[in-house]
Design an enzyme around this catalytic site. Structure first.
Site, PDB file in Angstrom:
ATOM      1  CB  SER A  27       0.721   5.435  -6.059  1.00 29.93           C
ATOM      2  OG  SER A  27       0.866   6.603  -5.409  1.00 29.93           O
ATOM      3  N   GLY A  99       0.593   5.030   4.958  1.00 23.57           N
ATOM      4  CA  GLY A  99      -0.766   4.724   5.336  1.00 23.57           C
ATOM      5  C   GLY A  99      -1.183   4.365   3.941  1.00 23.57           C
ATOM      6  NE  ARG A 127      -1.370   9.215   7.372  1.00 28.01           N
ATOM      7  CZ  ARG A 127      -0.173   8.893   6.066  1.00 28.01           C
ATOM      8  NH1 ARG A 127       0.195   8.414   6.189  1.00 28.01           N
ATOM      9  NH2 ARG A 127      -1.297   9.981   5.129  1.00 28.01           N
ATOM     10  CD  GLN A 174      -3.831   6.365   1.335  1.00 30.42           C
ATOM     11  OE1 GLN A 174      -3.962   7.028   2.439  1.00 30.42           O
ATOM     12  NE2 GLN A 174      -2.051   6.215   1.104  1.00 30.42           N
ATOM     13  CG  ASP A 320       1.333  12.661  -1.539  1.00 29.06           C
ATOM     14  OD1 ASP A 320       1.089  12.657  -0.934  1.00 29.06           O
ATOM     15  OD2 ASP A 320       1.579  11.591  -2.210  1.00 29.06           O
ATOM     16  CE  LYS A 347      -2.061  13.499   2.521  1.00 26.03           C
ATOM     17  NZ  LYS A 347      -2.359  12.095   1.321  1.00 26.03           N
ATOM     18  NE  ARG A 351       3.629  15.347   4.362  1.00 24.82           N
ATOM     19  CZ  ARG A 351       3.484  13.874   3.430  1.00 24.82           C
ATOM     20  NH1 ARG A 351       3.021  14.523   2.541  1.00 24.82           N
ATOM     21  NH2 ARG A 351       4.411  12.948   3.728  1.00 24.82           N
ATOM     22  NE  ARG A 392       5.070  12.007  -0.088  1.00 24.48           N
ATOM     23  CZ  ARG A 392       6.148  11.486  -1.294  1.00 24.48           C
ATOM     24  NH1 ARG A 392       6.731  11.924  -2.012  1.00 24.48           N
ATOM     25  NH2 ARG A 392       5.371  10.128  -1.559  1.00 24.48           N
TER      26      ARG A 392
HETATM   27  C1  S3P Z   1      -1.987   8.240  -2.515  1.00 31.99           C
HETATM   28  C2  S3P Z   1      -2.607   8.722  -2.329  1.00 31.99           C
HETATM   29  C3  S3P Z   1      -2.722   9.760  -1.365  1.00 31.99           C
HETATM   30  C4  S3P Z   1      -1.234  10.213  -1.376  1.00 31.99           C
HETATM   31  C5  S3P Z   1      -0.332   9.199  -0.763  1.00 31.99           C
HETATM   32  C6  S3P Z   1      -0.230   8.093  -2.038  1.00 31.99           C
HETATM   33  C7  S3P Z   1      -1.686   6.342  -2.971  1.00 31.99           C
HETATM   34  O1  S3P Z   1      -3.303  10.333  -0.581  1.00 31.99           O
HETATM   35  O2  S3P Z   1      -1.110  11.158  -0.386  1.00 31.99           O
HETATM   36  O3  S3P Z   1       0.862   9.276  -0.534  1.00 31.99           O
HETATM   37  O4  S3P Z   1      -1.130   5.848  -3.667  1.00 31.99           O
HETATM   38  O5  S3P Z   1      -2.770   6.212  -3.210  1.00 31.99           O
HETATM   39  P1  S3P Z   1      -5.348  10.018  -0.113  1.00 31.99           P
HETATM   40  O6  S3P Z   1      -6.030   9.388  -1.058  1.00 31.99           O
HETATM   41  O7  S3P Z   1      -5.617  10.083   1.048  1.00 31.99           O
HETATM   42  O8  S3P Z   1      -5.025  11.232  -0.368  1.00 31.99           O
END
Ligand code: S3P
Length: 435
Positions: A27, A99, A127, A174, A320, A347, A351, A392
């Site tokens: 991230s 994503g 997605r 996100q 995650d 995801k 999962r 994962r």
């Molecule tokens: C992430 C937020 C998470 C996480 C992803 C990375 C990010 O997703 O699952 O692997 O870097 O902001 P969500 O915010 O959609 O849950």
């Protein structure tokens, strides 16, 4: 070869021992490229995750005219172009499996002076994107998706976004980050209200780049029209990658593992809280703050685990890490129940399904629910499990072998490269019989 299906073969038993470092936080790596590119000046990044996901972000910004050098492993030098300095890419931006790249870029690119198309691999193309395109449209963005709200995203680029106040229906970092990045360009304030706390790396890094971000209990806001000033970023190890080793050491008798220099941001440590509640022996040592993010060495020693009802408030904080936590649950005495985690179904794979099916192959009593799973711990055998192409899932089943009675074979593992390129060598150096 990209399309080759890589299989993992993992021998049963063993223990995890030693001192390791896991690759940089995914991230934070994504965000370092995004904000470094939009900043004025040169941003030097160390500890950058050289996985396919964060490299997809890096390549996207190169394609938009940003000079980005990679002088050494984990080192990235970004020559920021300023808020208005991006150029139209010559072709659609292919974001692979990522994503985070697609959702954050949707916001960031909604306000540029050019149109751009975002594409991804088969998993990313399935997605849901309306979670970002709907609120971005409310800000004035023009983004086309397919009929089901999925990629590719055709972003038209408009110059007059307006800030919104938006209560997110799902707790998603996100979505929050996408809207904040669009908000940098919007007229007025953009305020995002979270139903539950989610990872706050965007907010922390924006502050580091000198952008004013106002945070209160359940919301974050910023005003458009400001500037970012380059800074240097040291990316800590990814707790989501450390999680596989934490679970491995927690379930394998004789384990004693030190994982150095891991990011322990409070919005990411659900995996520690949950494992400790299950009886895991985890100690955080050498806690300090680095570049606005808390960091620590994490020591995990084997101890018997017991099943728990996972508190709902931990779900976004461990989102995650559930595939790995389900393996811990399979090794625990008694029953572990997870609810309120429907997000796991959208995801990199579904999962809940992927883990329930794989655990069933091993003979574990794992009952999938729409929003979670019920797992009864106990002894289990080996077998052939399918990761559904999800990094994962693959790494979680690799760790499951530590307690299996026979070999575990895992199909479709090539996407381990998206987040943890050296997983196999690191895991075998600590004692996992993986090839
Ligand atoms: C992430 C937020 C998470 C996480 C992803 C990375 C990010 O997703 O699952 O692997 O870097 O902001 P969500 O915010 O959609 O849950």
């Amino acid at each position: 070869m990209k399309n080759e299906i890589e299989k993992l073969k993992v021998q049963p038993g063993g223990a995890l021992v030693g001192r390791i470092r896991v690759p940089g936080d995914k991230s934070i790596s994504h965000r370092s490229i995004m904000l470094g590119s939009l900043a004025e000046g040169i941003t030097e990044v160390s500890g950058f995750l050289e996985g396919e996901d964060s490299l997809a972000t890096l390549n996207a910004f190169r394609a938009m005219g940003v000079r980005i050098e990679r002088p050494a492993e984990g080192a990235v030098v970004i020559h920021g172009v300023g808020m208005r300095g991006l150029a139209q890419p010559a072709a659609p931006l292919d974001l692979g499996n990522s994503g985070t790249s697609m959702r954050l870029l949707a916001g960031l690119l909604a306000a540029q002076s050019f149109a751009v198309t975002l594409t991804g691999d088969a998993s990313l193309s399935k997605r849901p994107m309306r979670r970002v395109t709907t609120p971005l449209a409310a800000m004035g963005a023009v983004i086309d998706t397919d009929a089901e709200g999925m990629p590719p995203l055709m972003i038209h680029g408009v110059q007059n976004l307006t800030g919104i106040h938006y209560a997110m229906p799902v707790a998603s970092a996100q979505v929050k980050s996408s809207l904040l990045l669009a908000g940098l360009y919007a007229q007025g304030r953009t305020r995002i209200i979270e139903p539950a706390p989610t990872r706050d790396h965007t907010e922390r890094m924006l502050s580091g780049f000198g952008y004013e971000v106002v945070r209160d209990e359940d919301s974050v806001s910023l005003a458009g029209g400001g500037r970012l000033t380059a800074m240097n970023i040291n990316v800590p190890g990814d707790i989501s990658s450390a999680a596989f080793f934490m679970v491995g050491a927690a379930i394998a008798p004789g384990s004693d593992l030190m994982i150095e220099h891991v990011g322990v941001n409070p919005t990411r440590i659900g995996v520690i809280t949950i494992l400790k509640a299950m009886g895991a022996d985890i100690t955080l040592c050498n806690k300090h703050e680095m570049g606005g993010e808390p960091v620590a060495d994490i020591r995990v020693k084997y101890s018997p685990l017991h099943g728990i009802n996972i508190p709902k408030n931990q779900v976004p904080l461990a989102i995650d890490e559930f595939p790995a936590l389900f393996v811990a649950a399979a090794c625990a005495e008694g029953t572990t129940v997870l609810t309120g985690a429907e997000e796991l179904r959208v995801k990199e794979s579904d999962r809940i399904r992927a883990m329930a099916e794989g655990l069933a192959v091993l003979g574990v009593d794992a009952q999938p629910q729409q929003d979670g799973i019920i797992i009864k711990g106990g002894a289990y055998q080996g077998g052939v499990v399918d990761s559904l192409g999800d990094h994962r899932i693959a790494m979680s089943f690799a760790m499951a072998a530590l307690r299996a009675k026979s070999e575990i074979n895992i199909k479709e593992c090539e996407n381990i490269r998206t987040s943890f390129p050296n997983f196999i060598s690191l895991a075998s150096s600590t004692g996992l019989g993986v090839e």
